[in-house]
Design a protein around this motif. Structure first.
Motif, PDB file in Angstrom:
ATOM      1  N   PHE A  29       0.829  -1.213   0.000  1.00 24.59           N
ATOM      2  CA  PHE A  29       0.000   0.000   0.000  1.00 24.59           C
ATOM      3  C   PHE A  29       0.860   1.258   0.000  1.00 24.59           C
ATOM      4  O   PHE A  29       0.528   2.242  -0.662  1.00 24.59           O
ATOM      5  CB  PHE A  29      -0.951   0.022   1.195  1.00 24.59           C
ATOM      6  N   GLY A  30       1.953   1.233   0.721  1.00 26.84           N
ATOM      7  CA  GLY A  30       2.866   2.375   0.719  1.00 26.84           C
ATOM      8  C   GLY A  30       3.467   2.630  -0.643  1.00 26.84           C
ATOM      9  O   GLY A  30       3.539   3.768  -1.113  1.00 26.84           O
ATOM     10  N   ILE A  31       3.872   1.559  -1.323  1.00 28.34           N
ATOM     11  CA  ILE A  31       4.420   1.698  -2.672  1.00 28.34           C
ATOM     12  C   ILE A  31       3.353   2.194  -3.636  1.00 28.34           C
ATOM     13  O   ILE A  31       3.617   3.047  -4.485  1.00 28.34           O
ATOM     14  CB  ILE A  31       5.017   0.353  -3.134  1.00 28.34           C
ATOM     15  N   LEU A  32       2.136   1.702  -3.486  1.00 23.81           N
ATOM     16  CA  LEU A  32       1.033   2.141  -4.342  1.00 23.81           C
ATOM     17  C   LEU A  32       0.762   3.631  -4.154  1.00 23.81           C
ATOM     18  O   LEU A  32       0.548   4.360  -5.129  1.00 23.81           O
ATOM     19  CB  LEU A  32      -0.221   1.331  -4.027  1.00 23.81           C
ATOM     20  N   ILE A  33       0.789   4.100  -2.927  1.00 23.74           N
ATOM     21  CA  ILE A  33       0.564   5.525  -2.665  1.00 23.74           C
ATOM     22  C   ILE A  33       1.686   6.369  -3.249  1.00 23.74           C
ATOM     23  O   ILE A  33       1.444   7.428  -3.843  1.00 23.74           O
ATOM     24  CB  ILE A  33       0.410   5.764  -1.154  1.00 23.74           C
ATOM     25  N   LEU A  34       2.925   5.902  -3.105  1.00 25.18           N
ATOM     26  CA  LEU A  34       4.052   6.657  -3.656  1.00 25.18           C
ATOM     27  C   LEU A  34       3.990   6.725  -5.179  1.00 25.18           C
ATOM     28  O   LEU A  34       4.282   7.770  -5.771  1.00 25.18           O
ATOM     29  CB  LEU A  34       5.372   6.027  -3.225  1.00 25.18           C
ATOM     30  N   SER A  36       1.323   6.494  -7.083  1.00 22.23           N
ATOM     31  CA  SER A  36       0.132   7.164  -7.613  1.00 22.23           C
ATOM     32  C   SER A  36       0.063   8.638  -7.255  1.00 22.23           C
ATOM     33  O   SER A  36      -0.878   9.311  -7.633  1.00 22.23           O
ATOM     34  CB  SER A  36      -1.117   6.462  -7.097  1.00 22.23           C
ATOM     35  N   SER A  37       1.046   9.153  -6.568  1.00 20.43           N
ATOM     36  CA  SER A  37       0.938  10.532  -6.077  1.00 20.43           C
ATOM     37  C   SER A  37       1.221  11.581  -7.144  1.00 20.43           C
ATOM     38  O   SER A  37       1.040  12.750  -6.896  1.00 20.43           O
ATOM     39  CB  SER A  37       1.876  10.736  -4.895  1.00 20.43           C
ATOM     40  N   GLY A  38       1.664  11.221  -8.307  1.00 17.70           N
ATOM     41  CA  GLY A  38       1.907  12.248  -9.310  1.00 17.70           C
ATOM     42  C   GLY A  38       2.076  11.676 -10.699  1.00 17.70           C
ATOM     43  O   GLY A  38       2.774  12.256 -11.526  1.00 17.70           O
ATOM     44  N   THR A  39       1.472  10.577 -10.967  1.00 12.71           N
ATOM     45  CA  THR A  39       1.657   9.951 -12.267  1.00 12.71           C
ATOM     46  C   THR A  39       0.345   9.921 -13.036  1.00 12.71           C
ATOM     47  O   THR A  39      -0.699  10.326 -12.550  1.00 12.71           O
ATOM     48  CB  THR A  39       2.167   8.501 -12.098  1.00 12.71           C
ATOM     49  N   ALA A  40       0.430   9.392 -14.232  1.00 12.41           N
ATOM     50  CA  ALA A  40      -0.765   9.256 -15.063  1.00 12.41           C
ATOM     51  C   ALA A  40      -1.629   8.086 -14.607  1.00 12.41           C
ATOM     52  O   ALA A  40      -2.756   7.938 -15.055  1.00 12.41           O
ATOM     53  CB  ALA A  40      -0.358   9.059 -16.516  1.00 12.41           C
ATOM     54  N   ILE A  41      -1.111   7.277 -13.711  1.00 14.46           N
ATOM     55  CA  ILE A  41      -1.860   6.116 -13.208  1.00 14.46           C
ATOM     56  C   ILE A  41      -2.856   6.532 -12.130  1.00 14.46           C
ATOM     57  O   ILE A  41      -3.806   5.808 -11.853  1.00 14.46           O
ATOM     58  CB  ILE A  41      -0.877   5.065 -12.643  1.00 14.46           C
TER      59      ILE A  41
END
Length: 49
Positions: A29-34, A36-41
């Protein structure tokens, strides 16, 4: 890396291997948040939750 070694030694000495899935899920979850914080995903991830 020393922190991860300490966690592994704690799990091994105290026989608390049931904590390992919780730690892995929290890391994912931490990696997912990192990611998704500024990408097109980000819009696609927000629709999942």
């Amino acid at each position: 890396m020393e922190f991860l070694r300490d966690i592994w030694s704690f799990l091994k000495v105290r026989k608390k291997f049931w904590l390992l899935p919780f730690i892995i899920v929290l890391l994912l979850f931490g990696i997912l948040i990192l990611l998704s914080s500024g990408t097109a995903i980000a819009p696609f991830i927000y629709t999942l939750f």
